[in-house]
Design a protein around this motif. Sequence first.
Motif: not given
Length: 174
Positions: A92-102, A115-117, A171-173
């Motif tokens: 399970t990985l978490y990203f910023d809420v604004h990165a959903s579309d990306d 995705l790695a960036n 990419a997800l490490k």
Amino acid sequence: MGKYKIIHEDIENIDKEKIAKRTQLSLAAIVLMVVGVIAVIAGATFDDPNSSLPSTFFIVGAVIFIGGLVKFFVSRSCYVYLPTKSRLKLHTLYFDVHASDDVQSCLQMKRFDELANLKQQKDNGVKLEAMFSVDSEFAAVQVLEYVPYTFEAITPVMCFYGGEAKKLREALKV
């Protein structure tokens, strides 16, 4: 939102010829039960009526046996990628809420280097659940967004095989 099943519910239905749920027997449980029986038998071999060793061996053996029995019946089930007979592990990985579309577009367009960036954060608004086979030949991923009180799936489960699965894992490490 909420029109997709989450990855835990849907992983078996994605590709029935390639994904199966297996129950694993615990070798440690069997060893504990055997050790418990040996301890009880060892305690019964003492002839001295004034010794507390027989009762100590019996109690220790019984506790070890019961522990092994519990471990045996609480067997673990896991998902297996059938072509390589490799177990699937959930990450399970978490990203910023604004990165959903990306995150969604990177997965759909298979742009794993982008995705790695993307910056990963802890317990934030976008969650990426990924199941990878141990040998990295299979990956199933899904993007979820936090709506009050729960995460809801916003993409279907996407599967990647072979080289694509390996690139995604790198990419997800994970």
